[in-house]
Design a protein around this motif. Structure first.
Motif, short mmCIF file in Angstrom:
data_model
loop_
_atom_site.label_atom_id
_atom_site.label_comp_id
_atom_site.label_asym_id
_atom_site.label_seq_id
_atom_site.Cartn_x
_atom_site.Cartn_y
_atom_site.Cartn_z
N ARG A 69 0.85 -1.19 0.00
CA ARG A 69 0.00 0.00 0.00
C ARG A 69 0.89 1.23 0.00
O ARG A 69 2.01 1.20 0.49
N TRP A 76 -3.90 1.09 -2.73
CA TRP A 76 -3.33 -0.06 -3.42
C TRP A 76 -2.91 0.34 -4.84
O TRP A 76 -3.34 1.37 -5.36
N GLY A 106 0.77 3.90 -5.66
CA GLY A 106 -0.65 3.97 -5.37
C GLY A 106 -1.46 4.45 -6.56
O GLY A 106 -1.07 5.39 -7.25
N THR A 108 -8.20 2.26 -6.37
CA THR A 108 -8.47 2.07 -4.95
C THR A 108 -9.90 2.47 -4.60
O THR A 108 -10.56 1.81 -3.79
#
Length: 457
Positions: free
Chosen positions: A124, A129, A150, A155
């Motif tokens: 993460r 994610w 990220g 996400t």
């Protein structure tokens, strides 16, 4: 803008049933040839599509594979690539499958627990994610050279599914409540505020190696509305509403007076202002977010999406490029597998301004909430007249062209997911009800200035 890179030309390996999990025996691979009623056809399509997220899930994590090629032919062996956004759609699909009895609640809860455990250990980046995850290790699988951290949009699709799961399980048995609590903790760990980069806008990407170099602010209109809703809903790392109004809505510049076929587009579609963008823009944000009677000072979101869908359909009926087959029962332009100039299989964001004669079944099927009669006509045409080319182990294949006598007999999680979820919302509204009644979602929407006649705020 649409996030499409050469990385989308990568293909993952063939899915298989998760070892130790009970197969979905209800899936009918070779359905009866007798004419089906509309309800029977819808149930068949939904049940078969569910197989993508149950029988063909990535085995170690239980999450959704990026893609499935039933012929087993792949350019490279990426057998365990998980797609984060498609997995969010998959979480909603599992809830639907449990509610429909395609699997038992016990089976679904067990799979959801497995998924939560994997995501808790996966890479993460300030809580977000990555777009792709290695299903064996939980490590980021770069989507592009600088896209190795990220991915806030993917996400947001994932956490919308998490909230839906939490709401479905939170009042159940002790084991169900425990799983609900795991998803509650996971979504609250996303640092949405970080992804503003200290500005009044959200950014799509952040990388530990390249930081903000991708430099993709989320400005509307495209598929990213749900990202702002989730960011505003967060009780732990919520954003100021200025990011929505100044960033996403461009200080009001998101609105347009443009019409097509006498239908207002309502909002400016990025890079597609004449007809509107690919139809997934009317799907991804609205799997949980119910557009019925949903408004803010920029749009009536039902009108926005209904008009977008009808314009897409009316374009195919008009068929200015004279592609074979286009019409009232053969339409639907969205991002999917596609036909390259040499006849090979690629990927493209199909829309009226980028029409190459390829339709995507997911485009019309996932639009059933807006255009049920028109969408069912496409489902019936494909199923009854072109089943050999368009129907397989996980429902309708991803792309088809009558004009070129061509088909992509492959699947993508993001396309099968919207079909499964929108069919459920059309039939019962279940996933809308769960998501919209989550207290944080209601508060987040209120914070951004939304009103819902349907849900009373």
């Amino acid at each position: 803008m649409i996030k499409i890179t050469v990385s989308l030309m990568l293909f993952a390996f063939l899915g298989c049933a998760t070892p130790g999990d009970k197969p979905n025996k209800n899936v009918i691979v070779n359905p009866p040839t007798a004419k089906l009623t509309d309800e029977e056809l819808i149930d068949l399509v939904q049940k078969q599509t569910f197989a993508y997220f149950w029988d063909y899930a990535e085995p170690n994590s239980g999450l959704a594979r990026e893609r499935l090629h039933p012929d087993g032919v792949y350019p490279e062996n990426d057998s365990n690539i998980i797609t984060t956004g498609g997995s969010g759609f998959g979480l909603m699909a599992i809830v639907s499958g449990m509610s429909r009895g395609y699997i038992t609640k016990e089976e679904g809860t067990k799979r959801l627990d497995k998924i939560a455990a994997f995501l808790a250990k996966a890479d993460r980046f300030h809580g977000a994610w990555s777009h792709w995850i290695d299903g064996n290790t939980g490590r980021v699988k770069p989507f592009g050279t600088k896209d190795n951290g990220g991915d806030l949009v993917e996400t947001s699709f994932l956490v919308a599914g998490m909230i839906t799961v939490r709401e479905y399980l939170k009042d159940g048995s002790d084991s169900e409540k425990a799983v609900a609590q795991k998803y509650d903790a996971l979504w609250k760990g996303v640092d949405w505020q970080w992804y503003t980069n200290n500005k009044n806008v959200l950014y799509w990407h952040w990388s530990p190696n390249y930081e903000w170099q991708m430099n993709f602010p989320l400005e509307g209109y495209n598929e990213c509305l749900i990202t702002y809703v989730m960011a505003a809903a967060s009780p732990t790392h919520g954003i100021d509403s200025k990011a929505y109004h100044e960033g996403w809505a461009r200080s009001g510049g998101i609105k347009t007076e443009r019409t097509k076929y006498n239908l207002p587009l309502v909002l400016k579609h990025n890079g597609a202002e004449e007809f509107g963008g690919p139809l997934f823009w009317a799907h991804y944000s609205y799997l949980g977010l119910d557009p019925n009677q949903l408004t803010d000072k920029y749009a009536n979101y039902w009108d926005l999406n209904y008009n977008h869908t009808k314009i897409n359909q009316l374009y195919s009926i008009e068929n200015p490029k004279n592609f074979k087959g286009y019409g009232a029962d053969y339409w639907g332009l969205t991002a999917s597998y596609s036909r390259n100039n040499d006849g090979s299989i690629g990927y493209n964001a199909h829309m009226p301004s980028n029409d190459i004669g390829v339709i995507s079944p997911t485009a019309a099927i996932s639009s059933i909430i807006y255009t049920p009669k028109e969408s069912i006509a496409v489902m019936r045409n494909l199923y009854e007249n072109y089943k050999k080319d368009t129907w397989g182990v996980a429902g309708f294949y991803d792309a088809h062209s009558l004009h070129y006598n061509w088909k992509a007999q492959r699947y993508l999680a993001i396309d099968q997911g919207t079909e499964m979820v929108m069919l459920e919302n059309y039939r019962s509204g279940l996933l809308w009800k769960l998501f919209m009644n989550a207290p944080e979602v209601k508060q987040g929407l209120i914070n951004l200035g939304f009103h819902s006649g349907k849900y009373g705020f």
